[in-house]
Scaffold this motif. Structure first.
Motif, PDB file in Angstrom:
ATOM      1  N   GLU A   1     -68.179 -72.148  52.805  1.00  0.00           N
ATOM      2  CA  GLU A   1     -69.583 -72.157  52.376  1.00  0.00           C
ATOM      3  C   GLU A   1     -70.492 -71.900  53.577  1.00  0.00           C
ATOM      4  O   GLU A   1     -71.431 -71.120  53.513  1.00  0.00           O
ATOM      5  CB  GLU A   1     -69.972 -73.517  51.756  1.00  0.00           C
ATOM      6  CG  GLU A   1     -69.201 -73.913  50.528  1.00  0.00           C
ATOM      7  CD  GLU A   1     -69.836 -73.408  49.234  1.00  0.00           C
ATOM      8  OE1 GLU A   1     -70.888 -72.747  49.302  1.00  0.00           O
ATOM      9  OE2 GLU A   1     -69.264 -73.673  48.157  1.00  0.00           O
ATOM     10  N   ASP A   2     -70.184 -72.554  54.683  1.00  0.00           N
ATOM     11  CA  ASP A   2     -70.995 -72.409  55.892  1.00  0.00           C
ATOM     12  C   ASP A   2     -70.921 -70.968  56.414  1.00  0.00           C
ATOM     13  O   ASP A   2     -71.947 -70.303  56.609  1.00  0.00           O
ATOM     14  CB  ASP A   2     -70.467 -73.395  56.957  1.00  0.00           C
ATOM     15  CG  ASP A   2     -71.354 -73.393  58.194  1.00  0.00           C
ATOM     16  OD1 ASP A   2     -72.420 -72.748  58.172  1.00  0.00           O
ATOM     17  OD2 ASP A   2     -70.966 -74.039  59.202  1.00  0.00           O
ATOM     18  N   PHE A   3     -69.692 -70.471  56.562  1.00  0.00           N
ATOM     19  CA  PHE A   3     -69.492 -69.126  57.111  1.00  0.00           C
ATOM     20  C   PHE A   3     -70.173 -68.068  56.244  1.00  0.00           C
ATOM     21  O   PHE A   3     -70.948 -67.247  56.732  1.00  0.00           O
ATOM     22  CB  PHE A   3     -67.988 -68.840  57.227  1.00  0.00           C
ATOM     23  CG  PHE A   3     -67.653 -67.441  57.658  1.00  0.00           C
ATOM     24  CD1 PHE A   3     -67.707 -67.083  59.000  1.00  0.00           C
ATOM     25  CD2 PHE A   3     -67.266 -66.475  56.732  1.00  0.00           C
ATOM     26  CE1 PHE A   3     -67.398 -65.792  59.407  1.00  0.00           C
ATOM     27  CE2 PHE A   3     -66.959 -65.183  57.131  1.00  0.00           C
ATOM     28  CZ  PHE A   3     -67.021 -64.842  58.476  1.00  0.00           C
ATOM     29  N   PHE A   4     -69.901 -68.092  54.929  1.00  0.00           N
ATOM     30  CA  PHE A   4     -70.439 -67.024  54.083  1.00  0.00           C
ATOM     31  C   PHE A   4     -71.945 -67.147  53.883  1.00  0.00           C
ATOM     32  O   PHE A   4     -72.629 -66.145  53.735  1.00  0.00           O
ATOM     33  CB  PHE A   4     -69.697 -66.964  52.745  1.00  0.00           C
ATOM     34  CG  PHE A   4     -68.360 -66.272  52.861  1.00  0.00           C
ATOM     35  CD1 PHE A   4     -68.274 -64.886  52.873  1.00  0.00           C
ATOM     36  CD2 PHE A   4     -67.190 -67.009  53.011  1.00  0.00           C
ATOM     37  CE1 PHE A   4     -67.052 -64.247  53.006  1.00  0.00           C
ATOM     38  CE2 PHE A   4     -65.962 -66.372  53.141  1.00  0.00           C
ATOM     39  CZ  PHE A   4     -65.891 -64.988  53.141  1.00  0.00           C
ATOM     40  N   SER A   5     -72.480 -68.379  53.896  1.00  0.00           N
ATOM     41  CA  SER A   5     -73.937 -68.467  53.735  1.00  0.00           C
ATOM     42  C   SER A   5     -74.636 -67.906  54.969  1.00  0.00           C
ATOM     43  O   SER A   5     -75.724 -67.352  54.873  1.00  0.00           O
ATOM     44  CB  SER A   5     -74.379 -69.905  53.455  1.00  0.00           C
ATOM     45  OG  SER A   5     -74.255 -70.679  54.625  1.00  0.00           O
ATOM     46  N   ARG A   6     -73.996 -67.989  56.127  1.00  0.00           N
ATOM     47  CA  ARG A   6     -74.579 -67.352  57.318  1.00  0.00           C
ATOM     48  C   ARG A   6     -74.565 -65.831  57.203  1.00  0.00           C
ATOM     49  O   ARG A   6     -75.309 -65.139  57.889  1.00  0.00           O
ATOM     50  CB  ARG A   6     -73.803 -67.762  58.576  1.00  0.00           C
ATOM     51  CG  ARG A   6     -74.040 -69.212  58.974  1.00  0.00           C
ATOM     52  CD  ARG A   6     -73.082 -69.604  60.072  1.00  0.00           C
ATOM     53  NE  ARG A   6     -73.047 -71.026  60.307  1.00  0.00           N
ATOM     54  CZ  ARG A   6     -73.579 -71.618  61.384  1.00  0.00           C
ATOM     55  NH1 ARG A   6     -74.185 -70.895  62.295  1.00  0.00           N
ATOM     56  NH2 ARG A   6     -73.496 -72.919  61.529  1.00  0.00           N
ATOM     57  N   LEU A   7     -73.679 -65.329  56.328  1.00  0.00           N
ATOM     58  CA  LEU A   7     -73.643 -63.885  56.060  1.00  0.00           C
ATOM     59  C   LEU A   7     -74.581 -63.507  54.921  1.00  0.00           C
ATOM     60  O   LEU A   7     -74.609 -62.362  54.484  1.00  0.00           O
ATOM     61  CB  LEU A   7     -72.229 -63.470  55.658  1.00  0.00           C
ATOM     62  CG  LEU A   7     -71.206 -63.269  56.762  1.00  0.00           C
ATOM     63  CD1 LEU A   7     -69.816 -63.158  56.160  1.00  0.00           C
ATOM     64  CD2 LEU A   7     -71.531 -62.014  57.530  1.00  0.00           C
ATOM     65  N   GLY A   8     -75.314 -64.494  54.434  1.00  0.00           N
ATOM     66  CA  GLY A   8     -76.240 -64.209  53.336  1.00  0.00           C
ATOM     67  C   GLY A   8     -75.585 -64.320  51.972  1.00  0.00           C
ATOM     68  O   GLY A   8     -76.127 -63.871  50.972  1.00  0.00           O
ATOM     69  N   MET A   9     -74.359 -64.879  51.918  1.00  0.00           N
ATOM     70  CA  MET A   9     -73.690 -65.040  50.618  1.00  0.00           C
ATOM     71  C   MET A   9     -73.563 -66.531  50.368  1.00  0.00           C
ATOM     72  O   MET A   9     -72.658 -67.180  50.875  1.00  0.00           O
ATOM     73  CB  MET A   9     -72.290 -64.423  50.665  1.00  0.00           C
ATOM     74  CG  MET A   9     -72.265 -62.969  51.103  1.00  0.00           C
ATOM     75  SD  MET A   9     -70.564 -62.372  51.140  1.00  0.00           S
ATOM     76  CE  MET A   9     -70.750 -60.955  52.207  1.00  0.00           C
ATOM     77  N   SER A  10     -74.534 -67.071  49.594  1.00  0.00           N
ATOM     78  CA  SER A  10     -74.488 -68.524  49.425  1.00  0.00           C
ATOM     79  C   SER A  10     -73.934 -68.937  48.074  1.00  0.00           C
ATOM     80  O   SER A  10     -73.624 -70.091  47.851  1.00  0.00           O
ATOM     81  CB  SER A  10     -75.852 -69.139  49.686  1.00  0.00           C
ATOM     82  OG  SER A  10     -76.842 -68.312  49.177  1.00  0.00           O
ATOM     83  N   LYS A  11     -73.826 -67.959  47.138  1.00  0.00           N
ATOM     84  CA  LYS A  11     -73.224 -68.313  45.841  1.00  0.00           C
ATOM     85  C   LYS A  11     -71.757 -67.920  45.893  1.00  0.00           C
ATOM     86  O   LYS A  11     -71.431 -66.736  45.851  1.00  0.00           O
ATOM     87  CB  LYS A  11     -73.907 -67.526  44.726  1.00  0.00           C
ATOM     88  CG  LYS A  11     -75.226 -68.116  44.287  1.00  0.00           C
ATOM     89  CD  LYS A  11     -75.731 -67.360  43.055  1.00  0.00           C
ATOM     90  CE  LYS A  11     -77.195 -67.001  43.224  1.00  0.00           C
ATOM     91  NZ  LYS A  11     -77.631 -65.927  42.343  1.00  0.00           N
ATOM     92  N   LEU A  12     -70.880 -68.901  46.003  1.00  0.00           N
ATOM     93  CA  LEU A  12     -69.449 -68.594  46.110  1.00  0.00           C
ATOM     94  C   LEU A  12     -68.688 -69.183  44.940  1.00  0.00           C
ATOM     95  O   LEU A  12     -69.080 -70.211  44.365  1.00  0.00           O
ATOM     96  CB  LEU A  12     -68.876 -69.175  47.405  1.00  0.00           C
ATOM     97  CG  LEU A  12     -69.343 -68.600  48.745  1.00  0.00           C
ATOM     98  CD1 LEU A  12     -68.515 -69.214  49.867  1.00  0.00           C
ATOM     99  CD2 LEU A  12     -69.250 -67.087  48.788  1.00  0.00           C
ATOM    100  N   ARG A  13     -67.601 -68.514  44.577  1.00  0.00           N
ATOM    101  CA  ARG A  13     -66.648 -69.046  43.600  1.00  0.00           C
ATOM    102  C   ARG A  13     -65.255 -68.848  44.149  1.00  0.00           C
ATOM    103  O   ARG A  13     -65.024 -67.895  44.896  1.00  0.00           O
ATOM    104  CB  ARG A  13     -66.742 -68.263  42.291  1.00  0.00           C
ATOM    105  CG  ARG A  13     -67.768 -68.799  41.343  1.00  0.00           C
ATOM    106  CD  ARG A  13     -67.658 -68.005  40.071  1.00  0.00           C
ATOM    107  NE  ARG A  13     -68.698 -68.349  39.139  1.00  0.00           N
ATOM    108  CZ  ARG A  13     -68.916 -67.678  38.015  1.00  0.00           C
ATOM    109  NH1 ARG A  13     -68.187 -66.622  37.718  1.00  0.00           N
ATOM    110  NH2 ARG A  13     -69.871 -68.055  37.204  1.00  0.00           N
ATOM    111  N   PHE A  14     -64.361 -69.726  43.774  1.00  0.00           N
ATOM    112  CA  PHE A  14     -62.995 -69.639  44.292  1.00  0.00           C
ATOM    113  C   PHE A  14     -62.017 -69.528  43.136  1.00  0.00           C
ATOM    114  O   PHE A  14     -62.207 -70.155  42.092  1.00  0.00           O
ATOM    115  CB  PHE A  14     -62.690 -70.879  45.128  1.00  0.00           C
ATOM    116  CG  PHE A  14     -63.658 -71.049  46.265  1.00  0.00           C
ATOM    117  CD1 PHE A  14     -63.506 -70.332  47.431  1.00  0.00           C
ATOM    118  CD2 PHE A  14     -64.746 -71.907  46.137  1.00  0.00           C
ATOM    119  CE1 PHE A  14     -64.420 -70.474  48.471  1.00  0.00           C
ATOM    120  CE2 PHE A  14     -65.667 -72.047  47.163  1.00  0.00           C
ATOM    121  CZ  PHE A  14     -65.504 -71.326  48.341  1.00  0.00           C
ATOM    122  N   LYS A  15     -60.987 -68.731  43.370  1.00  0.00           N
ATOM    123  CA  LYS A  15     -60.009 -68.523  42.304  1.00  0.00           C
ATOM    124  C   LYS A  15     -58.628 -68.778  42.908  1.00  0.00           C
ATOM    125  O   LYS A  15     -58.328 -68.254  43.987  1.00  0.00           O
ATOM    126  CB  LYS A  15     -60.137 -67.069  41.843  1.00  0.00           C
ATOM    127  CG  LYS A  15     -59.227 -66.676  40.716  1.00  0.00           C
ATOM    128  CD  LYS A  15     -59.580 -65.264  40.272  1.00  0.00           C
ATOM    129  CE  LYS A  15     -58.364 -64.545  39.737  1.00  0.00           C
ATOM    130  NZ  LYS A  15     -58.648 -63.133  39.499  1.00  0.00           N
TER     131      LYS A  15
END
Ligand code: PHE
Length: 488
Positions: A383-397
């Motif tokens: 969550e931390d890494f991707f939100s720094r890339l501007g991707m704060s909505k994540l889902r995991f499969k």
């Protein structure tokens, strides 16, 4: 000079009513005058108003009659005193003038037709049409009836002039000083710098684009991601070996030797040198054992592990091979210390090349190795890494990798594309991978990987990977790409 003429005229007159007439009277082209007017207006030396005026101008036909006379007069004048045959007259005048001229001359009763003979009926004629055309050409006004007549005959046509009317502006001068753009040595020597008026800086002026080196989009995104890793306290791993042995690329990762990814359809194997020279023997034994019989709570795969297969050289298929080497090295330390590692470098896969796939790409890889890490830590770090890339909505499969358990594919909601896109793969390295290395039992490793190309293509709106990487890259894409973007 146009400027002197305008300023001189306005000194003793209130107005220049029509820039076209003025241009003609001083003998300069209207375009030239227009440029001067714009510049004078810019400095408020004159005030100008746009005006439009309709004027009648001669068509090509009209021009030829103004020069050579109207067809009816040409017709009349071509008849000799004794008369002439129609055929001869037609040859003399040309068919067109003959046809038009004969009708008009007959209507005016200037000529007679006696069988085939054409004769004059009057002594002399006046060429009104020619005179009228000449007057109109000179800008004279004529009555509407005449205009309509000539217009019907297509001898004149309407032309809308766009011009200006001019008056003195608030900063009117008879002669404007040329504003100085530079202060020179000569100005200082002559002392005339005291009287100079300097041109103001135009801070809005467009400057020449600078011809310098430009960063390729992949390098820009790589740098941005590298900075994120550094801000999060990660160290870079040495990735400077494209050639790897199957052992480090697969076996050490608990990937069985009959796994389809180890097939030459998926992996590039080297012909020369086909095999690796050395492997850490103790560790090889442990890896062999865990594949064959398991251990550390695992059953293993129960097959006959072959050293030949592990020795085969290949182009690394993932940078997880580098992570494995680094973890093995860490396990060799006398005292364990936690680590955060990352790398961004090239990997190779024997894939069919299409719009979104090449046989090589850049992999971004991050891992944290510490005591007591859980899946919750992995979720938090992602969550931390991707939100720094501007991707704060994540889902995991849930997913499967031979070397991680559990494994998760990572999806991010893309606002621009309005859909969930897969952005990476992640997991916790298996005990079958970590324990043979000699890492303490309570040490876990959370890790994730993604490609550099995919986010770059989304960010830069590039839909064909061959426009981004390889021999067909257009240098203009690199020049046009912004030097800095807010967010990723
Ligand atoms: N090696 C994986 C891949 O090639 C990425 C990955 C890295 C997955 C680390 C899990 C953990 O896709």
């Amino acid at each position: 000079m146009a400027e002197d003429a305008i300023l001189g005229f306005l000194q003793s007159n209130d107005e220049i009513a029509d820039s076209h007439e003025f241009a003609a009277s001083v003998g300069v082209g209207h375009t030239e005058l227009e440029n001067v007017i714009k510049s004078l207006k810019g400095f408020e030396i004159v005030d100008s108003k746009e005006i439009t005026k309709d004027r009648w101008v001669l068509t090509d036909e009209g021009k030829s009659y103004a020069a050579n006379g109207s067809p009816e007069v040409q017709f009349f004048l071509a008849i000799p005193p004794e008369g002439i045959s129609r055929a001869d007259l037609k040859v003399k005048l040309g068919a067109e003038i003959f046809e038009i001229g004969s009708k008009a001359a007959a209507k005016n009763k200037w000529v007679g037709f006696d069988k085939d003979l054409v004769t004059k009926k009057v002594g002399s004629v006046k060429d009104d049409t020619k005179d009228l055309l000449k007057r109109i050409d000179g800008g004279e006004a004529v009555v509407d009836k005449v205009i309509n007549d000539l217009k019907r005959r297509k001898l004149i046509t309407k032309y809308t002039w766009r011009g200006y009317s001019l008056r003195k502006g608030p900063k009117y001068v008879l002669k404007r000083k040329k504003a100085a753009t530079d202060l020179t040595r000569e100005h200082l020597q002559r002392g005339d710098w005291k009287d100079l008026e300097f041109k103001e800086y135009n801070l809005d002026a467009q400057v020449q684009p600078i011809q310098i080196g430009y960063m390729h989009p992949l390098l820009e995104v790589r740098e941005a991601i590298q900075n994120i890793f550094l801000q999060m306290g990660f160290e870079e791993m040495p990735t400077n070996n494209f050639v790897e042995s199957s052992f480090w690329n697969f076996d050490a990762l608990f990937q069985p030797q009959q796994h389809p990814a180890r097939d030459s359809h998926d992996t590039f194997f080297l012909k020369v040198p086909a095999t690796t020279r050395q492997l850490p023997e103790d560790y090889v034994d442990k890896v062999k054992r865990v594949h064959e019989f398991g251990g550390y709570g695992s059953k293993g795969y129960g097959y006959d592990w072959k050293r030949d297969e592990a020795e085969k050289n290949l182009l690394r298929t993932h940078t997880t091979a580098v992570s494995t080497r680094m973890l093995y090295k860490l396990a060799q330390q006398r005292l364990f210390s936690p680590k955060r590692y990352y790398s961004i470098d090239r990997v190779f896969r024997n894939e069919a090349v299409d719009r979104t796939h090449l046989a090589e790409f850049h992999q971004i890889e991050g891992l944290i190795c510490d005591r007591g890490l859980t899946l919750g830590d992995l979720l938090g770090v992602l969550e931390d890494f991707f939100s720094r890339l501007g991707m704060s909505k994540l889902r995991f499969k849930p997913a499967y990798n031979p070397y991680t358990e559990p494994s998760m594919e990572i999806f991010s909601y893309h606002d621009g594309l309005k859909k969930w896109v897969e952005v990476g793969n992640s997991g916790m390295f298996r005990p079958e991978m970590l324990l043979p290395m000699g890492l303490p039992e309570d040490v876990n490793v959370i890790a994730w990987g993604l490609s550099l190309e995919r986010p770059t293509m989304i960010l830069y709106g590039i839909d064909n990977i061959r426009d981004l990487f390889g021999p067909k890259v257009d240098f203009e894409i690199i020049k046009r790409s912004p030097m800095c973007r807010l967010g990723l």
